[in-house]
Enzyme design. Structure first.
Site, PDB file in Angstrom:
ATOM      1  N   GLU A 176       0.763  -1.184   0.018  1.00 12.73           N
ATOM      2  CA  GLU A 176      -0.077  -0.048   0.055  1.00 12.73           C
ATOM      3  C   GLU A 176       1.020   1.268   0.042  1.00 12.73           C
ATOM      4  OE1 GLU A 176      -2.942   2.523   2.960  1.00 12.73           O
ATOM      5  OE2 GLU A 176      -2.669   0.237   3.382  1.00 12.73           O
ATOM      6  N   ARG A 208       0.065  10.387   0.306  1.00 12.72           N
ATOM      7  CA  ARG A 208       0.544  11.439   1.389  1.00 12.72           C
ATOM      8  C   ARG A 208       1.491  12.245   0.950  1.00 12.72           C
ATOM      9  NH1 ARG A 208       0.127   7.860   6.936  1.00 12.72           N
ATOM     10  NH2 ARG A 208      -1.808   6.583   6.349  1.00 12.72           N
ATOM     11  N   THR A 251      -4.856   5.956   1.058  1.00 11.15           N
ATOM     12  CA  THR A 251      -5.391   7.235   1.425  1.00 11.15           C
ATOM     13  C   THR A 251      -6.099   7.756   0.271  1.00 11.15           C
ATOM     14  OG1 THR A 251      -3.075   7.466   2.458  1.00 11.15           O
ATOM     15  CG2 THR A 251      -4.683   9.161   2.574  1.00 11.15           C
ATOM     16  N   LYS A 308     -11.563  -1.846   5.752  1.00 13.50           N
ATOM     17  CA  LYS A 308     -10.067  -1.521   7.015  1.00 13.50           C
ATOM     18  C   LYS A 308     -10.868  -1.137   8.052  1.00 13.50           C
ATOM     19  CE  LYS A 308      -6.909   2.111   6.791  1.00 13.50           C
ATOM     20  NZ  LYS A 308      -6.179   3.449   5.854  1.00 13.50           N
TER      21      LYS A 308
END
Length: 221
Positions: A50, A54, A78, A138
Site C-alpha cells: 500500500e 500522502r 489514502t 479496513k
C-alpha cells in the site's frame, strides 16, 4: 486464498487481505527508494504493498514499482475521491485503500476495476459498505477506535465481514488481532521505517517482512 501470481486477474479484495498477515502502509518521499523497498519486501514474503497518497512522489513511486517489480502487487492508500481512483489506476495500482467510506468512492473504484478496502470505524459505516457489496473492510483507526474489544463485538452482527485493522498496529499487538476470526490481516507502517529507507538498509526491511510473514493466527492456538 492468495492469488497465484501478481498478474492474476481479476484481483479481489479478499485476495488482497488473505495474501499475507500484514499489508505495509508505505509513505515514500524519494522515488529512488520505491523499487529497492518493493524488492526487499517481496524478498521477505510481503507483496501486497500500500503506497499512500500522502506525498507528491506517491504516484511516481507506484509507476516505478509496477514497471520494475512484477512480483509486487501495487496498492494505493489514502484514496479520498473518484479523481484519486483514476490517478492511481493510471499509475499501475491494482487495489485501493481509503481512510473512510463513501458510496461515491466505492462506485468509482468499482468502475475502475480497483478492489477497495474502505475504512470503517462504526457499525453504520459497515452497513453502508455492505450496501455497496463490500465485505472486506479496513478498520481504521483500529486501536484508537476500540481495537480487539470492538472487533469481538462485531463478530456477532457482522460475521460475514473480514477486517484489516490499521492504525496503532505494531508487532506487539498484531498477533492478538490476527487471532480473531474476523481479522484477515493487519496494516502497519513498521515494515518500512524511515531510518531504514534513508540509509538504504534493504536487508533490515527484508528481515522485518519475514517476521511479519510469520505472524500467523496459528501461533496463538
Amino acid at each position: 486464498m492468495a492469488v497465484t501470481t501478481p498478474s492474476a486477474s481479476p484481483l479481489t479484495a479478499l485476495d488482497v487481505v488473505r495474501d499475507a498477515p500484514v499489508i505495509p502502509v508505505i509513505v515514500l518521499y524519494d522515488v529512488r527508494h520505491a523499487v529497492p523497498l518493493a524488492r526487499a519486501l517481496v524478498a521477505g514474503g510481503i507483496r501486497m504493498l500500500e503506497i499512500t497518497l500522502r506525498t507528491p512522489q506517491a504516484l511516481e513511486c507506484m509507476r516505478a514499482i509496477a514497471a520494475e517489480v512484477p512480483e509486487a502487487v501495487v496498492g494505493a492508500g489514502t484514496l479520498r475521491s473518484a479523481q484519486d481512483a483514476e490517478a492511481v489506476l493510471r499509475a499501475g495500482a491494482r487495489f485501493a485503500v481509503s481512510p473512510g467510506f463513501t458510496p461515491a468512492l466505492a462506485r468509482a473504484c468499482r468502475s475502475a476495476g480497483l478492489p477497495l478496502l474502505p475504512g470503517v470505524a462504526t457499525s453504520s459505516e459497515i452497513l453502508a459498505a455492505q450496501d455497496e457489496g463490500l465485505s472486506a473492510l479496513k478498520f481504521f483507526p483500529a486501536m484508537q477506535a476500540g481495537g480487539v474489544a470492538l472487533l469481538k463485538a462485531w463478530q456477532g452482527p457482522f460475521a460475514d465481514v473480514l477486517f484489516c485493522p490499521t492504525g496503532g498496529v505494531q508487532p506487539g499487538n498484531a498477533r492478538e488481532l490476527l487471532a480473531l476470526p474476523n481479522v484477515a490481516c493487519v496494516g502497519g507502517s513498521w515494515l518500512a521505517p524511515a531510518p531504514a529507507l534513508e540509509q538504504g538498509d534493504w536487508n533490515a526491511i527484508t528481515a522485518l517482512a519475514r517476521q511479519a510473514s510469520g505472524l500467523r493466527p496459528d501461533d496463538l492456538k
